[in-house]
Design an enzyme around this catalytic site. Structure first.
Site, short mmCIF file in Angstrom:
data_model
loop_
_atom_site.label_atom_id
_atom_site.label_comp_id
_atom_site.label_asym_id
_atom_site.label_seq_id
_atom_site.Cartn_x
_atom_site.Cartn_y
_atom_site.Cartn_z
N THR A 12 0.83 -1.20 0.00
CA THR A 12 0.00 0.00 0.00
C THR A 12 0.86 1.25 0.00
O THR A 12 0.47 2.29 0.52
CB THR A 12 -0.93 -0.01 1.24
N GLY A 13 2.05 1.13 -0.57
CA GLY A 13 2.92 2.30 -0.70
C GLY A 13 2.72 2.95 -2.06
O GLY A 13 1.95 2.45 -2.89
N PRO A 14 3.42 4.05 -2.32
CA PRO A 14 3.25 4.76 -3.60
C PRO A 14 3.57 3.92 -4.83
O PRO A 14 2.95 4.10 -5.88
CB PRO A 14 4.21 5.95 -3.47
N ARG A 36 -1.64 -5.03 4.32
CA ARG A 36 -1.94 -5.50 5.67
C ARG A 36 -2.76 -4.42 6.37
O ARG A 36 -2.76 -3.25 5.96
CB ARG A 36 -0.66 -5.79 6.43
N SER A 41 -1.73 1.92 6.75
CA SER A 41 -2.53 1.56 5.58
C SER A 41 -3.98 2.02 5.70
O SER A 41 -4.69 2.10 4.70
CB SER A 41 -2.46 0.05 5.32
N HIS A 218 24.93 1.77 0.31
CA HIS A 218 24.22 2.12 1.55
C HIS A 218 24.89 1.63 2.82
O HIS A 218 24.94 2.38 3.80
CB HIS A 218 22.78 1.63 1.50
N1 LIG Z 1 8.80 4.62 -3.60
C1 LIG Z 1 9.91 4.57 -4.31
O1 LIG Z 1 10.18 5.46 -5.11
C2 LIG Z 1 10.88 3.46 -4.15
C3 LIG Z 1 12.15 3.58 -4.74
C4 LIG Z 1 13.06 2.53 -4.63
C5 LIG Z 1 12.70 1.39 -3.93
N2 LIG Z 1 11.46 1.32 -3.35
C6 LIG Z 1 11.15 0.11 -2.61
O2 LIG Z 1 9.94 -0.47 -3.05
C7 LIG Z 1 9.25 -1.08 -1.95
C8 LIG Z 1 7.85 -0.48 -1.88
O3 LIG Z 1 8.00 0.90 -1.71
P1 LIG Z 1 6.80 1.91 -1.47
O4 LIG Z 1 7.41 3.27 -1.46
O5 LIG Z 1 5.67 1.65 -2.37
O6 LIG Z 1 6.27 1.43 -0.10
P2 LIG Z 1 6.38 1.73 1.43
O7 LIG Z 1 5.73 3.03 1.71
O8 LIG Z 1 7.75 1.49 1.90
O9 LIG Z 1 5.40 0.56 1.87
C9 LIG Z 1 5.72 -0.74 1.67
C10 LIG Z 1 4.50 -1.63 1.89
O10 LIG Z 1 5.00 -2.79 2.54
C11 LIG Z 1 4.14 -3.09 3.63
N3 LIG Z 1 4.86 -3.85 4.64
C12 LIG Z 1 5.99 -3.51 5.28
N4 LIG Z 1 6.33 -4.48 6.15
C13 LIG Z 1 5.37 -5.45 6.04
C14 LIG Z 1 5.17 -6.69 6.66
N5 LIG Z 1 6.02 -7.17 7.59
N6 LIG Z 1 4.08 -7.43 6.31
C15 LIG Z 1 3.24 -6.98 5.37
N7 LIG Z 1 3.38 -5.81 4.73
C16 LIG Z 1 4.45 -5.05 5.07
C17 LIG Z 1 3.72 -1.73 4.13
O11 LIG Z 1 2.63 -1.84 5.00
P3 LIG Z 1 2.39 -0.72 6.16
O12 LIG Z 1 2.00 0.52 5.46
O13 LIG Z 1 1.34 -1.33 6.98
O14 LIG Z 1 3.70 -0.57 6.89
C18 LIG Z 1 3.39 -1.09 2.80
O15 LIG Z 1 2.16 -1.56 2.32
C19 LIG Z 1 10.10 -0.76 -0.71
O16 LIG Z 1 10.94 -1.87 -0.45
C20 LIG Z 1 10.94 0.41 -1.14
O17 LIG Z 1 12.20 0.51 -0.47
C21 LIG Z 1 10.56 2.31 -3.46
#
Ligand SMILES: NC(=O)c1ccc[n+]([C@@H]2O[C@H](COP(=O)([O-])OP(=O)(O)OC[C@H]3O[C@@H](n4cnc5c(N)ncnc54)[C@H](OP(=O)(O)O)[C@@H]3O)[C@@H](O)[C@H]2O)c1
Length: 444
Positions: A12-14, A36, A41, A218
């Site tokens: 549920t992230g961007p 979740r 969320s 990192h």
């Molecule tokens: N956004 C970007 O531009 C970007 C760039 C590079 C990499 N990424 C990677 O892509 C992935 C997704 O990124 P995002 O920005 O869309 O998301 P995010 O805001 O980091 O959210 C990730 C999602 O994972 C869920 N989550 C985390 N731990 C969990 C667990 N133990 N069980 C079930 N669900 C869990 C979160 O739920 P809750 O909200 O309930 O915590 C949320 O729905 C991440 O790994 C991030 O590092 C993102």
């Protein structure tokens, strides 16, 4: 029916919104998003209900307009255990440490019908982990790994909403499938080509997972005293991830650890039969270019053969050359864009009132522990990785003692991620066994 006709996005992230818009661009695709139940969320599901499941992606830069668009998400599931129906493609857009948590919560009947699992932002070993889990359930779905998410996508106001902003799109991504070539792989490549991303298909998914610059930079950038103080203890002044000491952590000692850690990971890859990465070429060609006057093409190409001290010199020059964007237009005072002004984020209080560790270095801890676990399994010495992790865990323990005014999230716990490491090593062991068997087979 092809697997893109019924796609379930977990997360549920961007990134989930950007991916939903991309998938729905294909005529006939049905897309659901599952997450979740959590305080964070709640905002996401509320925003979706208020917009009647209509979502929108805007882009910051017109050259990325291929990523922009709107769509209506067909179904929403609040709680992974509530997912029902047939979903042939499962896109895991959650953090890599949560892959097995999500898979375990899905109903067995739902999981049994999944034919392809896509890992959007995996880490080293994620494909093996997911394959090992599926095999243990008697399942044999294809598992596809990207090297990383396609760009930078955010909530415009910083909180979950029905729209996201894609601020940047990567030049190149690597992708690999557990099946080698496949129709799903081709379609994912095509979908990303439309956004202007050059897609490189690699033979082994772990090769794609090692083409992620965060794995190499990192740990050294965040697991040093300056960054750890900034994350866990200091409130001011702000420190910047990519700035030189004293404004940030970049110093010859940090670069020494970065290069040494790259060598340790390269040795693990070598033992697995996975081609290593020329760190400098990866930094210059895949991440951000520098001017030829700063680093010559000759030095980029011969980087892997240079003595360590020369390699460290070049990586230091690379960070120094990117303090400003060397290709930006200078202002009237001759100042270029302050490219390195990325603040190190501090621990923060999450929606549930707990102290939480920001994504960087929280995700890097999991990734680095997995690499350490695989190195131990393969008998590869990794003294630099050991030092970085010990420093991080020391800071975690001190931070736990310092922040007593509120509950702490799990991220403050020193962990070994033993279960994930064991599953990854089991799968790597099977692949190595297969390779040895192939080498012993007579050729015709
Ligand atoms: N956004 C970007 O531009 C970007 C760039 C590079 C990499 N990424 C990677 O892509 C992935 C997704 O990124 P995002 O920005 O869309 O998301 P995010 O805001 O980091 O959210 C990730 C999602 O994972 C869920 N989550 C985390 N731990 C969990 C667990 N133990 N069980 C079930 N669900 C869990 C979160 O739920 P809750 O909200 O309930 O915590 C949320 O729905 C991440 O790994 C991030 O590092 C993102």
């Amino acid at each position: 029916m092809n697997d893109f006709e019924r796609v379930l996005i977990a997360g549920t992230g961007p990134t989930s919104l950007q991916l939903a818009v991309m998938v729905k661009d294909r005529p006939g695709s049905v897309v659901a998003i599952a997450g979740r139940k959590s305080v964070r969320s709640d905002g996401f599901f509320l925003a979706f209900r208020e917009s009647d499941r209509k979502v929108r992606v805007d882009v910051q830069n017109d050259k990325n307009r291929g990523a922009a668009g709107e769509c209506v998400v067909d179904e929403l599931f609040q709680g992974f255990e509530t997912v029902a129906g047939e979903w042939r493609m499962l896109v895991l857009a959650v953090t890599a440490d949560a892959y097995t948590h999500v898979l375990r919560q899905l109903d067995d009947r739902v999981l049994a019908r999944v034919r392809c699992v896509v890992l959007v932002s995996p880490t080293f070993g994620s494909n093996s982990l997911v394959r090992n889990f599926l095999t243990s359930q008697g399942l044999n779905a294809e598992v596809i790994s990207f090297s990383s998410y396609l760009g930078d996508t955010r909530w415009p106001e910083g909180v979950p909403a029905d729209r996201v902003l894609t601020a940047a799109v990567k030049k190149r991504l690597y992708i690999g499938s557990s099946r080698g070539q496949s129709a799903n792989l081709d379609l994912l490549c095509e979908m990303h080509h439309r956004l202007g991303v050059a897609m490189e298909v690699v033979d082994d998914p772990v090769e794609a997972e090692t083409r992620n610059i965060s794995l190499y930079v990192h740990p050294a950038l965040f697991m040093n005293d300056i960054a750890l103080n900034a994350v866990f203890f200091e409130t001011e002044p702000v420190k910047y991830v990519y700035k030189l000491v004293p404004e940030g952590p970049v110093a010859p000692s940090l670069v020494h650890e970065m290069v040494a850690q790259w060598k340790e990971l390269t040795e693990i890859c070598r033992q697995m039969g996975v081609p290593g990465v020329n760190l400098l070429r990866f930094m210059v060609d895949d991440s951000y270019p520098v001017r030829e006057e700063s680093i010559s093409r000759r030095d980029v190409e011969r980087f892997e053969r240079l003595p360590s001290i020369h390699q460290e010199y070049l990586v230091y020059v690379r960070y120094a050359s990117l303090l400003v964007d060397p290709f930006s237009e200078p202002d009237a005072d001759g100042r270029y864009f302050d490219f390195s002004a990325i603040p190190i984020r501090r621990v923060f209080v999450d929606g549930a009132g707990r102290w939480e560790v920001p994504r960087m270095p929280k995700e890097d801890y999991y990734r680095t522990k997995v690499i350490q676990g695989v190195a131990r399994h393969m008998g590869v010495a990794c003294p630099t990785i050991d030092t970085l992790i010990a420093r991080y865990e020391h800071a975690l323990e001190d931070a736990g003692r310092a922040h007593t005014d509120r509950p702490l999230s799990d991220a403050f716990v020193v962990r070994d991620f033993r279960e994930d490491v064991a599953m990854i090593c089991d799968e790597i062991g099977k692949a190595r066994g297969d390779r040895r068997a192939d080498m012993g087979r007579p050729t015709t």
